[in-house]
Design a protein around this motif. Structure first.
Motif, PDB file in Angstrom:
ATOM      1  N   LEU A   7       0.860  -1.175   0.000  1.00  0.00           N
ATOM      2  CA  LEU A   7       0.000   0.000   0.000  1.00  0.00           C
ATOM      3  C   LEU A   7       0.897   1.226   0.000  1.00  0.00           C
ATOM      4  O   LEU A   7       1.824   1.321   0.805  1.00  0.00           O
ATOM      5  N   ALA A   8       0.643   2.163  -0.909  1.00  0.00           N
ATOM      6  CA  ALA A   8       1.396   3.416  -0.970  1.00  0.00           C
ATOM      7  C   ALA A   8       0.439   4.551  -0.622  1.00  0.00           C
ATOM      8  O   ALA A   8      -0.676   4.602  -1.138  1.00  0.00           O
ATOM      9  N   ILE A   9       0.887   5.437   0.269  1.00  0.00           N
ATOM     10  CA  ILE A   9       0.030   6.537   0.724  1.00  0.00           C
ATOM     11  C   ILE A   9       0.811   7.849   0.762  1.00  0.00           C
ATOM     12  O   ILE A   9       2.025   7.849   0.937  1.00  0.00           O
ATOM     13  N   SER A  29      11.826   0.534   9.117  1.00  0.00           N
ATOM     14  CA  SER A  29      11.919   1.117   7.777  1.00  0.00           C
ATOM     15  C   SER A  29      12.811   0.233   6.923  1.00  0.00           C
ATOM     16  O   SER A  29      13.634  -0.521   7.426  1.00  0.00           O
ATOM     17  N   GLY A  30      12.624   0.345   5.610  1.00  0.00           N
ATOM     18  CA  GLY A  30      13.406  -0.453   4.675  1.00  0.00           C
ATOM     19  C   GLY A  30      13.965   0.420   3.576  1.00  0.00           C
ATOM     20  O   GLY A  30      14.513   1.500   3.834  1.00  0.00           O
ATOM     21  N   ASN A  31      13.789  -0.008   2.359  1.00  0.00           N
ATOM     22  CA  ASN A  31      14.286   0.713   1.207  1.00  0.00           C
ATOM     23  C   ASN A  31      13.672   2.113   1.161  1.00  0.00           C
ATOM     24  O   ASN A  31      12.560   2.336   1.636  1.00  0.00           O
ATOM     25  N   SER A  32      14.394   3.055   0.552  1.00  0.00           N
ATOM     26  CA  SER A  32      13.871   4.425   0.474  1.00  0.00           C
ATOM     27  C   SER A  32      14.580   5.183  -0.637  1.00  0.00           C
ATOM     28  O   SER A  32      15.624   4.764  -1.128  1.00  0.00           O
ATOM     29  N   GLU A  33      13.999   6.289  -0.981  1.00  0.00           N
ATOM     30  CA  GLU A  33      14.622   7.246  -1.886  1.00  0.00           C
ATOM     31  C   GLU A  33      14.532   8.591  -1.187  1.00  0.00           C
ATOM     32  O   GLU A  33      13.431   9.105  -0.964  1.00  0.00           O
ATOM     33  N   ILE A  38       9.625   6.098   1.578  1.00  0.00           N
ATOM     34  CA  ILE A  38      10.254   5.147   2.493  1.00  0.00           C
ATOM     35  C   ILE A  38       9.342   3.928   2.588  1.00  0.00           C
ATOM     36  O   ILE A  38       8.133   4.069   2.794  1.00  0.00           O
ATOM     37  N   ASP A  39       9.914   2.731   2.463  1.00  0.00           N
ATOM     38  CA  ASP A  39       9.166   1.503   2.718  1.00  0.00           C
ATOM     39  C   ASP A  39       9.142   1.239   4.217  1.00  0.00           C
ATOM     40  O   ASP A  39      10.176   1.342   4.894  1.00  0.00           O
ATOM     41  N   GLU A  46       4.073  -4.313   3.094  1.00  0.00           N
ATOM     42  CA  GLU A  46       4.900  -3.210   2.608  1.00  0.00           C
ATOM     43  C   GLU A  46       4.057  -1.940   2.475  1.00  0.00           C
ATOM     44  O   GLU A  46       3.249  -1.803   1.566  1.00  0.00           O
ATOM     45  N   LEU A  47       4.248  -1.039   3.410  1.00  0.00           N
ATOM     46  CA  LEU A  47       3.601   0.268   3.374  1.00  0.00           C
ATOM     47  C   LEU A  47       4.646   1.256   2.861  1.00  0.00           C
ATOM     48  O   LEU A  47       5.702   1.402   3.457  1.00  0.00           O
TER      49      LEU A  47
END
Length: 140
Positions: A7-9, A29-33, A38-39, A46-47
């Motif tokens: 889900l992306a918000i 937190s996980g992967n991010s840009e 941020i995941d 996976e939010l």
């Protein structure tokens, strides 16, 4: 992580949102840009929280004991985790959108639930069920 929900918000300020999800709710937190998204490991789902200016509008729908905010998302959790989460929310001085209450009392779907908003106004419903195994018992 097969069959996990993604889900992306819109999250508003990522620094503030990450603090809410990781420090208050206890997620990782996980992967991010940097400056974009941020995941978040949201109880095995996976939010993805996105830096944003916009907020999603909410409305209320009648369900059992009251009108719940829609859209919303959240998780079912064991009672000990649920009670610990309530303590972290209260320790952080956050205000519930809908305070903890029991619904569907006296049925196999009895649960304690509460609603809270993240820093960007996204609504989360967190719950613990007395008999979680009945949730999708008859699903095909």
């Amino acid at each position: 992580m097969s069959n996990c929900l993604h889900l992306a918000i819109p999250a508003g300020d990522l620094t503030v949102a990450k603090k809410f999800y990781c420090e208050v709710l206890g997620c990782r937190s996980g992967n991010s840009e940097e400056g974009r998204w941020i995941d978040i490991d949201f109880w095995g789902n996976e939010l993805t929280i996105h830096q944003s200016e916009e907020r999603l509008p909410t409305v209320r729908h009648d369900v059992d004991m009251g009108a719940v905010a829609v859209p919303h998302f959240g998780v079912h959790m064991p009672d000990d985790e649920f009670q610990a989460l309530k303590q972290r929310i209260e320790a952080a001085g956050l205000t519930y959108l809908d305070k903890p209450y029991r619904r569907f009392v006296g049925t196999e779907f009895e649960q304690e639930t509460f609603f809270i908003e993240d820093p960007n106004g996204n609504v989360l419903e967190m719950k613990t069920m007395l008999s979680p195994e009945v949730l999708f018992r008859d699903a095909k």
